[in-house]
Design a protein around this motif. Structure first.
Motif, PDB file in Angstrom:
ATOM      1  N   ILE A 287     -16.190  21.865 -50.762  1.00 55.97           N
ATOM      2  CA  ILE A 287     -17.065  22.096 -49.613  1.00 55.97           C
ATOM      3  C   ILE A 287     -17.526  23.541 -49.689  1.00 55.97           C
ATOM      4  O   ILE A 287     -16.711  24.462 -49.787  1.00 55.97           O
ATOM      5  CB  ILE A 287     -16.356  21.778 -48.274  1.00 55.97           C
ATOM      6  CG1 ILE A 287     -17.275  22.077 -47.094  1.00 55.97           C
ATOM      7  CG2 ILE A 287     -15.031  22.493 -48.147  1.00 55.97           C
ATOM      8  CD1 ILE A 287     -16.756  21.554 -45.765  1.00 55.97           C
ATOM      9  N   GLY A 288     -18.843  23.741 -49.697  1.00 57.10           N
ATOM     10  CA  GLY A 288     -19.384  25.050 -50.008  1.00 57.10           C
ATOM     11  C   GLY A 288     -19.747  25.872 -48.791  1.00 57.10           C
ATOM     12  O   GLY A 288     -20.282  25.353 -47.808  1.00 57.10           O
ATOM     13  N   SER A 289     -19.488  27.162 -48.884  1.00 53.94           N
ATOM     14  CA  SER A 289     -19.994  28.092 -47.877  1.00 53.94           C
ATOM     15  C   SER A 289     -21.485  28.290 -48.094  1.00 53.94           C
ATOM     16  O   SER A 289     -21.949  28.483 -49.222  1.00 53.94           O
ATOM     17  CB  SER A 289     -19.268  29.431 -47.993  1.00 53.94           C
ATOM     18  OG  SER A 289     -19.902  30.398 -47.172  1.00 53.94           O
ATOM     19  N   THR A 290     -22.239  28.266 -47.027  1.00 56.38           N
ATOM     20  CA  THR A 290     -23.700  28.395 -47.100  1.00 56.38           C
ATOM     21  C   THR A 290     -24.196  29.767 -46.635  1.00 56.38           C
ATOM     22  O   THR A 290     -25.399  30.025 -46.642  1.00 56.38           O
ATOM     23  CB  THR A 290     -24.362  27.315 -46.231  1.00 56.38           C
ATOM     24  OG1 THR A 290     -23.994  27.517 -44.862  1.00 56.38           O
ATOM     25  CG2 THR A 290     -23.912  25.916 -46.657  1.00 56.38           C
ATOM     26  N   ASP A 291     -23.272  30.632 -46.240  1.00 55.33           N
ATOM     27  CA  ASP A 291     -23.668  31.855 -45.536  1.00 55.33           C
ATOM     28  C   ASP A 291     -24.397  32.862 -46.413  1.00 55.33           C
ATOM     29  O   ASP A 291     -25.361  33.503 -45.970  1.00 55.33           O
ATOM     30  CB  ASP A 291     -22.445  32.526 -44.910  1.00 55.33           C
ATOM     31  CG  ASP A 291     -21.862  31.725 -43.767  1.00 55.33           C
ATOM     32  OD1 ASP A 291     -22.570  30.823 -43.265  1.00 55.33           O
ATOM     33  OD2 ASP A 291     -20.694  31.967 -43.390  1.00 55.33           O
ATOM     34  N   LYS A 292     -23.952  33.022 -47.673  1.00 54.02           N
ATOM     35  CA  LYS A 292     -24.520  34.091 -48.496  1.00 54.02           C
ATOM     36  C   LYS A 292     -25.986  33.831 -48.823  1.00 54.02           C
ATOM     37  O   LYS A 292     -26.833  34.724 -48.689  1.00 54.02           O
ATOM     38  CB  LYS A 292     -23.716  34.262 -49.779  1.00 54.02           C
ATOM     39  CG  LYS A 292     -24.176  35.444 -50.629  1.00 54.02           C
ATOM     40  CD  LYS A 292     -23.255  35.664 -51.815  1.00 54.02           C
ATOM     41  CE  LYS A 292     -23.672  36.877 -52.622  1.00 54.02           C
ATOM     42  NZ  LYS A 292     -22.786  37.103 -53.793  1.00 54.02           N
ATOM     43  N   LEU A 293     -26.318  32.620 -49.238  1.00 54.48           N
ATOM     44  CA  LEU A 293     -27.708  32.314 -49.564  1.00 54.48           C
ATOM     45  C   LEU A 293     -28.593  32.429 -48.324  1.00 54.48           C
ATOM     46  O   LEU A 293     -29.718  32.917 -48.396  1.00 54.48           O
ATOM     47  CB  LEU A 293     -27.815  30.916 -50.178  1.00 54.48           C
ATOM     48  CG  LEU A 293     -29.190  30.498 -50.693  1.00 54.48           C
ATOM     49  CD1 LEU A 293     -29.742  31.499 -51.698  1.00 54.48           C
ATOM     50  CD2 LEU A 293     -29.138  29.108 -51.305  1.00 54.48           C
ATOM     51  N   ALA A 294     -28.061  32.012 -47.176  1.00 52.20           N
ATOM     52  CA  ALA A 294     -28.827  32.152 -45.932  1.00 52.20           C
ATOM     53  C   ALA A 294     -29.078  33.623 -45.627  1.00 52.20           C
ATOM     54  O   ALA A 294     -30.184  34.005 -45.187  1.00 52.20           O
ATOM     55  CB  ALA A 294     -28.088  31.482 -44.784  1.00 52.20           C
ATOM     56  N   ARG A 295     -28.078  34.458 -45.850  1.00 54.01           N
ATOM     57  CA  ARG A 295     -28.230  35.888 -45.577  1.00 54.01           C
ATOM     58  C   ARG A 295     -29.254  36.535 -46.515  1.00 54.01           C
ATOM     59  O   ARG A 295     -30.061  37.381 -46.103  1.00 54.01           O
ATOM     60  CB  ARG A 295     -26.873  36.580 -45.720  1.00 54.01           C
ATOM     61  CG  ARG A 295     -26.905  38.068 -45.363  1.00 54.01           C
ATOM     62  CD  ARG A 295     -25.524  38.671 -45.406  1.00 54.01           C
ATOM     63  NE  ARG A 295     -25.037  38.869 -46.779  1.00 54.01           N
ATOM     64  CZ  ARG A 295     -24.080  38.166 -47.355  1.00 54.01           C
ATOM     65  NH1 ARG A 295     -23.491  37.173 -46.708  1.00 54.01           N
ATOM     66  NH2 ARG A 295     -23.704  38.439 -48.599  1.00 54.01           N
ATOM     67  N   LEU A 296     -29.244  36.138 -47.790  1.00 56.27           N
ATOM     68  CA  LEU A 296     -30.113  36.766 -48.776  1.00 56.27           C
ATOM     69  C   LEU A 296     -31.550  36.255 -48.704  1.00 56.27           C
ATOM     70  O   LEU A 296     -32.496  37.008 -48.972  1.00 56.27           O
ATOM     71  CB  LEU A 296     -29.567  36.527 -50.189  1.00 56.27           C
ATOM     72  CG  LEU A 296     -28.242  37.216 -50.532  1.00 56.27           C
ATOM     73  CD1 LEU A 296     -27.765  36.790 -51.911  1.00 56.27           C
ATOM     74  CD2 LEU A 296     -28.391  38.738 -50.460  1.00 56.27           C
ATOM     75  N   THR A 297     -31.731  34.977 -48.367  1.00 53.75           N
ATOM     76  CA  THR A 297     -33.068  34.385 -48.461  1.00 53.75           C
ATOM     77  C   THR A 297     -33.513  33.643 -47.205  1.00 53.75           C
ATOM     78  O   THR A 297     -34.693  33.278 -47.092  1.00 53.75           O
ATOM     79  CB  THR A 297     -33.139  33.365 -49.624  1.00 53.75           C
ATOM     80  OG1 THR A 297     -32.344  32.209 -49.285  1.00 53.75           O
ATOM     81  CG2 THR A 297     -32.650  33.962 -50.923  1.00 53.75           C
ATOM     82  N   GLY A 298     -32.601  33.362 -46.286  1.00 51.75           N
ATOM     83  CA  GLY A 298     -32.925  32.557 -45.129  1.00 51.75           C
ATOM     84  C   GLY A 298     -32.832  31.057 -45.376  1.00 51.75           C
ATOM     85  O   GLY A 298     -33.078  30.260 -44.458  1.00 51.75           O
ATOM     86  N   TRP A 299     -32.458  30.661 -46.591  1.00 50.45           N
ATOM     87  CA  TRP A 299     -32.432  29.234 -46.925  1.00 50.45           C
ATOM     88  C   TRP A 299     -31.182  28.550 -46.388  1.00 50.45           C
ATOM     89  O   TRP A 299     -30.077  29.074 -46.515  1.00 50.45           O
ATOM     90  CB  TRP A 299     -32.484  29.025 -48.433  1.00 50.45           C
ATOM     91  CG  TRP A 299     -32.538  27.569 -48.830  1.00 50.45           C
ATOM     92  CD1 TRP A 299     -33.655  26.818 -49.017  1.00 50.45           C
ATOM     93  CD2 TRP A 299     -31.423  26.688 -49.038  1.00 50.45           C
ATOM     94  NE1 TRP A 299     -33.316  25.528 -49.347  1.00 50.45           N
ATOM     95  CE2 TRP A 299     -31.949  25.414 -49.362  1.00 50.45           C
ATOM     96  CE3 TRP A 299     -30.038  26.849 -48.980  1.00 50.45           C
ATOM     97  CZ2 TRP A 299     -31.148  24.315 -49.635  1.00 50.45           C
ATOM     98  CZ3 TRP A 299     -29.226  25.759 -49.241  1.00 50.45           C
ATOM     99  CH2 TRP A 299     -29.778  24.503 -49.569  1.00 50.45           C
ATOM    100  N   ARG A 300     -31.357  27.370 -45.814  1.00 54.13           N
ATOM    101  CA  ARG A 300     -30.258  26.453 -45.509  1.00 54.13           C
ATOM    102  C   ARG A 300     -30.723  25.027 -45.803  1.00 54.13           C
ATOM    103  O   ARG A 300     -31.907  24.713 -45.737  1.00 54.13           O
ATOM    104  CB  ARG A 300     -29.794  26.566 -44.052  1.00 54.13           C
ATOM    105  CG  ARG A 300     -28.996  27.833 -43.751  1.00 54.13           C
ATOM    106  CD  ARG A 300     -28.259  27.734 -42.437  1.00 54.13           C
ATOM    107  NE  ARG A 300     -27.620  28.993 -42.073  1.00 54.13           N
ATOM    108  CZ  ARG A 300     -26.398  29.357 -42.449  1.00 54.13           C
ATOM    109  NH1 ARG A 300     -25.686  28.550 -43.226  1.00 54.13           N
ATOM    110  NH2 ARG A 300     -25.878  30.510 -42.057  1.00 54.13           N
ATOM    111  N   SER A 301     -29.767  24.177 -46.118  1.00 55.28           N
ATOM    112  CA  SER A 301     -30.059  22.776 -46.388  1.00 55.28           C
ATOM    113  C   SER A 301     -30.753  22.142 -45.190  1.00 55.28           C
ATOM    114  O   SER A 301     -30.396  22.397 -44.038  1.00 55.28           O
ATOM    115  CB  SER A 301     -28.753  22.040 -46.690  1.00 55.28           C
ATOM    116  OG  SER A 301     -28.952  20.646 -46.702  1.00 55.28           O
ATOM    117  N   SER A 302     -31.727  21.265 -45.470  1.00 56.70           N
ATOM    118  CA  SER A 302     -32.461  20.611 -44.382  1.00 56.70           C
ATOM    119  C   SER A 302     -32.415  19.087 -44.470  1.00 56.70           C
ATOM    120  O   SER A 302     -33.003  18.414 -43.619  1.00 56.70           O
ATOM    121  CB  SER A 302     -33.927  21.069 -44.399  1.00 56.70           C
ATOM    122  OG  SER A 302     -34.564  20.673 -45.607  1.00 56.70           O
TER     123      SER A 302
END
Length: 335
Positions: A287-302
């Protein structure tokens, strides 16, 4: 507002599952030119690109990332590399050993990295894998989680991952390491669990579950992965160079649950499940943490899993000739 920069993007392994969907995404959602390089091994299928092969912004090169002369020629004409070429058949790596996996996943990566030492480019994205982590030691798994690969395939992905990182540290190359969690979606080889379940169900065969089915994964629709890679191509380089980022949803679902959802989605023609021996080196939980990519680019799974599965089942239902052809080439049944 400034218009987005138009780049020439090399996608290696371009006829494979994730990269072919990425190419389609880039052609549809960006102005970038795309070069697809693929050796067309078992996972590389030109039918995956059939609908875009004539696109004016796509060039296809038939070749191998282990061919250093070819790689130097191709790299000389691009701005961005997304290295998604890989031997990725986990069971094959267990059955036959790591030889082919080392030459493509490690040595092929090394050849690309040495090529960009000679001919600098804007950025190099290595498509690694969440399999490098092994079984989750904490929940969720962030990018600092220990690397404990549990199959020869996973070990070679970890080798390429760390080699790319070392070239950033040693040479200052513009490396971004991307660790997608378990992808699913259209055009995925039926050796992977979701398309295996879907094609078995569509064929009226029982779904084969390894072990007791308790193992769980973070399931990511391939269109989400493509949009995440686009975000990393577009992000300011100083924010992402040298970084390792997960691409995940932050939700895990067990194999047993997946089987039940597939049976429900396919309907009356499905024939239930059957348990087979556990696969060696099985990973219990991802189960993956999503926080770093969101912080760097604003991306989250949709794309939620049930919506993504519905789209996936519809694609395999509408493209039976494709998956039966793939199964015929590798000489196995849908089970």
């Amino acid at each position: 507002m400034d218009s987005p920069t138009r780049r020439r993007v090399l996608v290696t392994g371009g006829a494979g599952f994730i990269p072919s969907n990425l190419i389609r995404h880039l052609l549809e959602h960006t102005a970038h030119d795309v070069v697809s390089l693929d050796a067309l091994t078992y996972a590389g299928n030109l039918e995956n690109l059939a609908d875009v092969m004539s696109h004016s912004r796509l060039e296809f090169v038939h070749g191998d990332i282990r061919d250093a002369d070819l790689v130097r020629d191709v790299v000389g004409g691009v701005d961005v590399i997304v290295n998604a070429a890989a031997e990725s058949h986990v069971e094959k790596s267990i059955r036959e050993g790591a030889s082919e996996f080392v030459t493509t996943n490690v040595e092929g990566t090394q050849i690309l990295l040495d090529a960009i030492r000679e001919t600098p480019i804007e950025r190099f994205l290595l498509i690694s894998s969440s399999e490098v982590y092994g079984t989750a030691e904490r929940d969720p798994m962030d990018e600092e989680h220990a690397l404990n690969p549990r199959s020869p395939y996973a070990a070679t992905k970890a080798g390429g991952d760390r080699l790319a990182y070392s070239y950033w540290v040693t040479y200052g190359l513009p490396i971004v390491i991307v660790r997608p969690f378990n992808n699913y979606g259209p055009r995925q080889h039926p050796e992977k669990v979701v398309p295996r379940f879907v094609t078995q169900a569509l064929a009226g065969e029982p779904l084969t579950i390894h072990g007791d089915g308790h193992a769980s994964r973070d399931w990511l629709h391939v269109d989400d992965t493509a949009s995440a890679i686009e975000a990393l191509i577009e992000a300011p380089l100083d924010k992402v160079a040298g970084e390792v980022v997960n691409v995940a949803t932050g939700v895990d679902i067990s194999i047993t649950q997946i089987a039940g959802l597939v049976l429900e989605a396919v309907g009356e023609s499905a024939a239930g499940t059957v348990h087979v021996d556990e696969r060696p080196g099985q990973v219990d939980r991802h189960i993956g943490s999503t926080d770093k990519l969101a912080r760097l680019t604003g991306w989250r799974s949709s794309i939620g899993f049930e919506a993504g599965l519905e789209r996936t089942v519809a694609w395999y239902r509408d493209n039976e000739a494709w998956w039966r052809g793939v199964l015929g080439r590798v000489g196995v049944s849908s089970s």
